[in-house]
Every structure is written in C-alpha cells, then in structure tokens.
Design a protein around this motif. Sequence first.
Motif, PDB file in Angstrom:
ATOM      1  N   UNK A   1      16.920  86.481  31.291  1.00  0.00           N
ATOM      2  CA  UNK A   1      17.406  87.830  31.005  1.00  0.00           C
ATOM      3  C   UNK A   1      18.507  87.804  29.957  1.00  0.00           C
ATOM      4  N   UNK A   2      18.803  88.970  29.357  1.00  0.00           N
ATOM      5  CA  UNK A   2      19.887  89.011  28.372  1.00  0.00           C
ATOM      6  C   UNK A   2      21.176  88.451  28.948  1.00  0.00           C
ATOM      7  N   UNK A   3      21.903  87.755  28.138  1.00  0.00           N
ATOM      8  CA  UNK A   3      23.150  87.129  28.583  1.00  0.00           C
ATOM      9  C   UNK A   3      24.228  88.200  28.719  1.00  0.00           C
ATOM     10  N   UNK A   4      24.633  88.474  29.956  1.00  0.00           N
ATOM     11  CA  UNK A   4      25.686  89.446  30.208  1.00  0.00           C
ATOM     12  C   UNK A   4      26.960  88.712  30.604  1.00  0.00           C
ATOM     13  N   UNK A   5      28.084  89.292  30.282  1.00  0.00           N
ATOM     14  CA  UNK A   5      29.348  88.721  30.728  1.00  0.00           C
ATOM     15  C   UNK A   5      29.456  88.883  32.241  1.00  0.00           C
ATOM     16  N   UNK A   6      30.379  88.164  32.849  1.00  0.00           N
ATOM     17  CA  UNK A   6      30.578  88.269  34.299  1.00  0.00           C
ATOM     18  C   UNK A   6      30.837  89.713  34.702  1.00  0.00           C
ATOM     19  N   UNK A   7      31.689  90.399  33.922  1.00  0.00           N
ATOM     20  CA  UNK A   7      32.027  91.789  34.239  1.00  0.00           C
ATOM     21  C   UNK A   7      30.821  92.700  34.056  1.00  0.00           C
ATOM     22  N   UNK A   8      30.037  92.495  32.995  1.00  0.00           N
ATOM     23  CA  UNK A   8      28.852  93.326  32.756  1.00  0.00           C
ATOM     24  C   UNK A   8      27.806  93.123  33.846  1.00  0.00           C
ATOM     25  N   UNK A   9      27.600  91.857  34.249  1.00  0.00           N
ATOM     26  CA  UNK A   9      26.637  91.581  35.298  1.00  0.00           C
ATOM     27  C   UNK A   9      27.048  92.208  36.616  1.00  0.00           C
ATOM     28  N   UNK A  10      28.341  92.105  36.960  1.00  0.00           N
ATOM     29  CA  UNK A  10      28.836  92.691  38.206  1.00  0.00           C
ATOM     30  C   UNK A  10      28.691  94.208  38.182  1.00  0.00           C
ATOM     31  N   UNK A  11      28.977  94.813  37.034  1.00  0.00           N
ATOM     32  CA  UNK A  11      28.868  96.271  36.921  1.00  0.00           C
ATOM     33  C   UNK A  11      27.420  96.720  37.092  1.00  0.00           C
ATOM     34  N   UNK A  12      26.494  95.977  36.497  1.00  0.00           N
ATOM     35  CA  UNK A  12      25.087  96.339  36.627  1.00  0.00           C
ATOM     36  C   UNK A  12      24.619  96.191  38.075  1.00  0.00           C
ATOM     37  N   UNK A  13      25.017  95.117  38.732  1.00  0.00           N
ATOM     38  CA  UNK A  13      24.622  94.939  40.132  1.00  0.00           C
ATOM     39  C   UNK A  13      25.177  96.054  41.012  1.00  0.00           C
TER      40      UNK A  13
END
Length: 366
Positions: A302-314
């Motif tokens: 999947x697209x490489x998301x930052x830790x903060x971006x991944x947490x926000x999406x989840x």
Amino acid sequence: MQGPSDAERLAWLRLARTDGVGPVTFAELLNRFGSARAAVEALPDLARRAGRAGPMRIPSPAEAEGELAAGERLGARLICACEPDFPQALAALDPPPPLIWTLGQPELLDRPTVAIVGARVASAAGQRFARGLAAELGNAGQIVVSGLARGIDGAAHEGALETGTVAVLGGGIDDVYPPEHRKLYEAIAQAGCVVSESPPGYTAQARDFPRRNRIISGLSRAVVVVEAELRSGSLITARLAAEQGREVLAVPGSPLDPRAKGTNDLIRQGAALCEGAGDVLRALETFGGFRAREAPHYRAPPPCLSEAEGAALRDRLAALLSPTPVSRDELVRAAAAPAPAVFAALVELSLAGRAELLPGGMVVAA
C-alpha cells in the motif's frame, strides 16, 4: 501449482492459527507480503500500530509442528490452499479456507458433489427421504456431503456410505459429535472422507458451525435442504451456497410442520423444488463449474503513509464501522483514501480486534 517448502507450509499453518486471522485477513496478508513467512514476521508490528491492547497470540513453530504430529497420529492429512491437491471447489471460494484436515480418501473431494442438509430434530419421513435421495444421487455418481449432525445429516451419510460421502466437522478431525454417530464417523473415515478446518483435538463451539457450513456448501455443486425451521443452520448453508454460486434446492413440506417452514420459504425465494434425485441432476445440468485454480498473486504494498497518517486513517475507518456489514468499496469512498491504503488499514484493524473482515468484501465492527 507447485507445492510450498516445508518452512513455508509451517508458516502457513502458524498464520492460519493466529488469533484474529480468518480467511479474508489471511488472503489479504498473503497478497500483501507475498508469503506466509513474511506475513507472520510482520504480524506483531501491524497489530501494535493498529492499537491492539495486548500481545498477539501467534503459534510458535513447535506448536505448529505439534499440530502436524497430532494429525499424523490420527492418520489424517493437512492440505493447504497453496498445494496442488487442495480441493478445486474450495479453491474457487473467495477467499478459500487457508487449510483443511482430511481423514480417509481426500480424492473424493474433487469428485462431483452434492450436499444434503436439514433439521437435527427431523421427522421419520424426512430422514427416510434424505437417506433415499443420498442413495440415488450416489448411484448417479455424486458424492454426498453433510455435517454428521443428528437427523437429516446422519441419514444422508447413511444413504451414501456405499457410494461415497464426506462429513464436514465443526471441531477437529477427531471431534465426533453427536457421540452416537461414532460408528458412522468410523465408517466414513474408512470408506469416505472426514474434513475439518479446525486443529485435531479441538472441540466445536457454537461459533464454529457457520464456518463448517461454509465448507459444506463450498465443497458442493448443489445444496439440498430437506427440513429446516425458519431460523436454522441449514438455511445459513443454503444462503452461503447461493452466495458461492452453487445450486440451491429445497424439499417442500406441509405448512403445518414447523420443519417445513424454512424449506418452503427457500422455494418461495427462488430455490429449485426437489422431489427426488432427478430434480437435483437436472439442476446440475446448468451448473457452470468452478473457476480454474489460481496461484496466490503478490499485490504491490500500500502507499507509504507516515505513522500519523496511518493512525488517522485507521481511526477514521473504525469510526465508519458498525455492527451492520458494509463493503470495502463503500469504506474507500467514505474515507476518501486510496483503496490499497484502506484495505491495508482494515487488515491492521482486524489484527487489533477492532474490525472483522467477512467473505464477499464486507466489514463489520468487532
């Protein structure tokens, strides 16, 4: 399809037995990481990132080897979905069960098969019909599949013992239930085949039977329901069969008998009427067969998301979930995020116990 190495096969078993990894999550992890070994190594970090409260229970290599040894002591055989002799009918499911245990003659699983299911508290007439139908279908070259339960299931197995029958269990390959079917179980293990998705020694719980029913319908080209009340496991099997593209038939009954309400309702909803083996064989004339078995394919990460971006999406996805199933495509639209990132985040939420991935591309809150 080339078989896996011993190390990959062991990792396949470990991944399948990991808490929270069902068939959908298993398939997504395999597609994302390319192998079971890589997926097992990635599990702890994926679950931690998604907010899992405690450590993830992943069987050790020794535990997986112990399960293999237990099966071998019973004379059973483990077949993984990545192996060339995994049953074609199950391989066609989306997604297939990662593995099955078999006892007896697993080659029967790739013969033409019909499931006969119905009420546990069945009438004498219903049991007689199921027994006779199974015998007629067996003589016509069909292998009869059922669940070894009391009533209709047991009668169907009895009718098909001489021609070939398959019993699918909710517990382990050695979990005989009901106990009075011990001799029937032994006869099937000798001349037919016993199938289970659960590890040897495991005792079935109520939650295991929908999964068992999915295997029954998945192994079959058609499912015949002989007797069933309106709220019964047999109707779940019929629904799964329809979703899997199998033929569904029902035996009509008296409107005065509660055991006929489910079957009559199936006919009302479009199931074919079954009054004998001829109806089943005619229905099978239009069956299109199973799709060709495909080797697992590696999906780009999947697209490489930052830790903060991944947490926000989840968190955004978790807020969108409810007890009502919703499709992954709908979640992609609602989250306004790339589909690969959403699919990856949903897998992580499932590993953290915050979501449940269902067959058919549906998701619910856990």
